[in-house]
Design a protein around this motif. Sequence first.
Motif, PDB file in Angstrom:
ATOM      1  N   GLU A  22       0.824  -1.203   0.000  1.00 24.44           N
ATOM      2  CA  GLU A  22       0.000   0.000   0.000  1.00 24.44           C
ATOM      3  C   GLU A  22       0.866   1.264   0.000  1.00 24.44           C
ATOM      4  O   GLU A  22       0.605   2.212  -0.737  1.00 24.44           O
ATOM      5  CB  GLU A  22      -0.902  -0.013   1.231  1.00 24.44           C
ATOM      6  CG  GLU A  22      -1.894   1.111   1.287  1.00 24.44           C
ATOM      7  CD  GLU A  22      -2.780   0.972   2.517  1.00 24.44           C
ATOM      8  OE1 GLU A  22      -2.352   1.418   3.607  1.00 24.44           O
ATOM      9  OE2 GLU A  22      -3.870   0.412   2.383  1.00 24.44           O
ATOM     10  N   TYR A  25       2.758   1.539  -3.514  1.00 20.00           N
ATOM     11  CA  TYR A  25       1.847   1.972  -4.572  1.00 20.00           C
ATOM     12  C   TYR A  25       1.283   3.355  -4.290  1.00 20.00           C
ATOM     13  O   TYR A  25       0.932   4.084  -5.213  1.00 20.00           O
ATOM     14  CB  TYR A  25       0.706   0.971  -4.774  1.00 20.00           C
ATOM     15  CG  TYR A  25       0.987  -0.032  -5.865  1.00 20.00           C
ATOM     16  CD1 TYR A  25       1.375   0.383  -7.126  1.00 20.00           C
ATOM     17  CD2 TYR A  25       0.862  -1.383  -5.633  1.00 20.00           C
ATOM     18  CE1 TYR A  25       1.632  -0.526  -8.135  1.00 20.00           C
ATOM     19  CE2 TYR A  25       1.118  -2.305  -6.634  1.00 20.00           C
ATOM     20  CZ  TYR A  25       1.503  -1.864  -7.878  1.00 20.00           C
ATOM     21  OH  TYR A  25       1.758  -2.777  -8.874  1.00 20.00           O
ATOM     22  N   LYS A  28       3.643   7.761  -5.676  1.00 25.70           N
ATOM     23  CA  LYS A  28       3.562   7.713  -7.136  1.00 25.70           C
ATOM     24  C   LYS A  28       4.920   7.624  -7.819  1.00 25.70           C
ATOM     25  O   LYS A  28       5.000   7.367  -9.003  1.00 25.70           O
ATOM     26  CB  LYS A  28       2.769   8.906  -7.679  1.00 25.70           C
ATOM     27  CG  LYS A  28       3.477  10.237  -7.658  1.00 25.70           C
ATOM     28  CD  LYS A  28       2.566  11.287  -8.272  1.00 25.70           C
ATOM     29  CE  LYS A  28       3.326  12.531  -8.658  1.00 25.70           C
ATOM     30  NZ  LYS A  28       2.484  13.505  -9.312  1.00 25.70           N
ATOM     31  N   LEU A  31       7.520   3.294  -8.314  1.00 24.70           N
ATOM     32  CA  LEU A  31       7.630   2.464  -9.505  1.00 24.70           C
ATOM     33  C   LEU A  31       8.568   3.090 -10.533  1.00 24.70           C
ATOM     34  O   LEU A  31       9.305   2.392 -11.230  1.00 24.70           O
ATOM     35  CB  LEU A  31       6.255   2.206 -10.110  1.00 24.70           C
ATOM     36  CG  LEU A  31       5.255   1.501  -9.183  1.00 24.70           C
ATOM     37  CD1 LEU A  31       3.898   1.359  -9.862  1.00 24.70           C
ATOM     38  CD2 LEU A  31       5.771   0.167  -8.716  1.00 24.70           C
ATOM     39  N   LEU A  99       5.074  -6.942  -7.569  1.00 30.40           N
ATOM     40  CA  LEU A  99       4.456  -5.748  -8.151  1.00 30.40           C
ATOM     41  C   LEU A  99       4.197  -5.953  -9.638  1.00 30.40           C
ATOM     42  O   LEU A  99       3.162  -5.516 -10.159  1.00 30.40           O
ATOM     43  CB  LEU A  99       5.330  -4.520  -7.916  1.00 30.40           C
ATOM     44  CG  LEU A  99       5.534  -4.087  -6.474  1.00 30.40           C
ATOM     45  CD1 LEU A  99       6.420  -2.849  -6.411  1.00 30.40           C
ATOM     46  CD2 LEU A  99       4.222  -3.831  -5.765  1.00 30.40           C
ATOM     47  N   GLU A 103       0.613  -5.792 -11.598  1.00 37.19           N
ATOM     48  CA  GLU A 103       0.390  -5.008 -12.814  1.00 37.19           C
ATOM     49  C   GLU A 103      -0.212  -5.881 -13.921  1.00 37.19           C
ATOM     50  O   GLU A 103      -1.142  -5.467 -14.624  1.00 37.19           O
ATOM     51  CB  GLU A 103       1.703  -4.385 -13.291  1.00 37.19           C
ATOM     52  CG  GLU A 103       1.544  -3.430 -14.445  1.00 37.19           C
ATOM     53  CD  GLU A 103       2.837  -2.729 -14.816  1.00 37.19           C
ATOM     54  OE1 GLU A 103       2.840  -2.065 -15.854  1.00 37.19           O
ATOM     55  OE2 GLU A 103       3.822  -2.832 -14.068  1.00 37.19           O
TER      56      GLU A 103
END
Length: 111
Positions: A22, A25, A28, A31, A99, A103
Motif C-alpha cells: 500500500e 503503490y 507515485k 515504480l 508488483l 500489474e
Amino acid sequence: MNTKEKLFARKSAPEKSARMVETIYGCKWSLTVYQLLANNINRPGEMVKSVEGLSTKVLNQCLKKNIEFGILNKINYPEIPPRVEYQVTEFGQKFMRILDDIEKLQHEIDA
C-alpha cells in the motif's frame, strides 16, 4: 455439527506486507524509481534529471521508505564530493516481481 469437520480461523491480510504494498503503490514515484534502477540510473542527481516533475525532496522521501522496507540499499562512498548510489536488495527483487504480477493482473482486469 460433526466433530470431524474442520473449522477454519478467519484469515486476514498479512499486516506488514499489505502495508508495504500500500505504501509503495501510494507513492507515485516508487515504480518510477524502480524503472530508473533497472536502467542503471542509481544516483539521486541522475534520477531527478531523468524524470520530469520529480523533486529532490520527494525522491529522498521515496528512497527512505524503500530503504526502511528493505527494498533498496543505500551505498555511501567516502569521497569528496560525497557520492551516494542506490541498489535493489535481494528482497527488493522478489518484491518487484510481486508488483509486476499485480500489474499483469490489472491488465487482465482492464481487458
